[in-house]
Design an enzyme around this catalytic site. Structure first.
Site, PDB file in Angstrom:
ATOM      1  N   SER A   1       1.099   1.293  26.340  1.00 46.91           N
ATOM      2  CA  SER A   1       2.006   1.392  25.823  1.00 46.91           C
ATOM      3  C   SER A   1       1.446   2.493  24.547  1.00 46.91           C
ATOM      4  CB  SER A   1       2.112   0.131  25.274  1.00 46.91           C
ATOM      5  OG  SER A   1       3.247   0.234  24.144  1.00 46.91           O
TER       6      SER A   1
ATOM      7  N   TYR B   1       0.389  -7.790  20.541  1.00 41.81           N
ATOM      8  CA  TYR B   1       1.133  -7.330  21.932  1.00 41.81           C
ATOM      9  C   TYR B   1       0.269  -5.502  21.420  1.00 41.81           C
ATOM     10  CZ  TYR B   1       3.568  -4.217  25.562  1.00 41.81           C
ATOM     11  OH  TYR B   1       4.170  -3.259  26.345  1.00 41.81           O
TER      12      TYR B   1
END
Length: 286
Positions: free
Chosen positions: A178, A191
């Site tokens: 990401s 995350y």
């Protein structure tokens, strides 16, 4: 220390500048690659989190490029069946595997089921993920931290551990990281940490498998319109999601999926240990 002589890969040769390509030995390959039946024809792909979002788009596009596809999903039966129907509609073959990949044994079983059904494995796409927004590290419980890592990182490690023995020369692994791995995310600290771990894992695994002819790369999407978004943020954030990138919008899963096809196919035959960044124009120098 004695200098190691470099292995000669081609005959030594010198030309006057600027050089004549037709006189080189061997001549550089410049003809476009062609793929009868698609870029992934005859290959078997296993995709985690393949029921919706990026995983669904990747699964459908893989099938259109000729791959047999197995998708692993947690519990969203309706989404999974729809994905299978879309794959069938383009003439593809799809196996649905319902499993909790935060458990090691489920990862092993998912790989074994795919191999037994299709007779082998050529492409592994680690894509499953989860997230919870928290404004303070004090609000991130140990339970949340562990669940995030079990789902987002440990599953990638375990899926790869059990898949690698079935992968042969020319196989590919593609991991979903990401943009948050590179720029961080104040409200998604755990995350973002898992996504950073995936980058390190990708680069390390690529070096470990390079001599076996197995390529390992990753995709680091920016904001993408998926079910993870509407299940993670409040209405106000959902309404403006993606507006802070240069393109001022979130991407669509089908805009991200071609990155996975590229990395899984022979088009990316000279790439390993790399990360592609479909993120709406954000420069992260990663």
């Amino acid at each position: 220390m004695e200098n190691k002589k470099k292995e000669k890969l081609r005959p030594g040769q010198v030309q006057a500048r600027p050089g004549i390509e037709n006189e080189m030995q061997p001549r550089p390959k410049s003809e476009p690659k062609s793929y009868e039946g698609g870029k992934l024809a005859g290959k078997t792909a296993l995709i985690t989190g393949g029921d919706s979002g990026i995983g669904r788009a990747v699964a459908i596009l893989f099938a259109k490029e000729g791959a047999r596809v197995a998708i692993v999903y947690l519990g969203e039966d309706e989404d999974a069946v729809y994905t299978k129907d879309q794959i069938t509609a383009v003439g593809g073959t799809c196996r649905l595997i319902k499993a909790d990949l935060s458990k090691e044994e489920s990862c092993r079983q998912a790989v074994e089921e795919t191999v037994q059904l299709f007779g082998g494995l050529d492409v592994l796409v680690n894509n499953a993920g989860t997230q919870w927004e928290q404004s303070s590290i004090e609000d991130i419980s140990t339970e949340q931290l562990l669940q995030t890592f079990y789902t987002n990182f440990f599953s990638y490690f375990w899926m790869t551990k059990y898949a690698v023995g079935h992968l042969k020369k020319g196989a590919a692994i593609v991991n979903t990281t990401s943009v948050t791995a590179y720029r961080g995310s104040p409200a998604l600290m755990d995350y973002a940490a898992t996504k950073g771990a995936i980058v390190g894992f990708t680069r390390s695994l690529a070096g470990n498998l390079v001599k076996k002819g197995i390529r390992v790369n990753a995709v680091a999407p920016g904001p993408v319109w998926t079910p993870l978004i509407v299940s993670s943020f409040d209405k106000e954030k959902v309404a403006s999601f993606g507006s802070d990138v240069p393109m001022e919008r979130a991407g669509e899963p089908n805009e991200i999926a071609p990155c996975y096809v590229f990395l899984a196919s022979e088009d990316a035959s000279f790439m390993t240990g790399q990360v592609l960044h479909p993120n709406g124009g954000e420069i992260i120098n990663g």
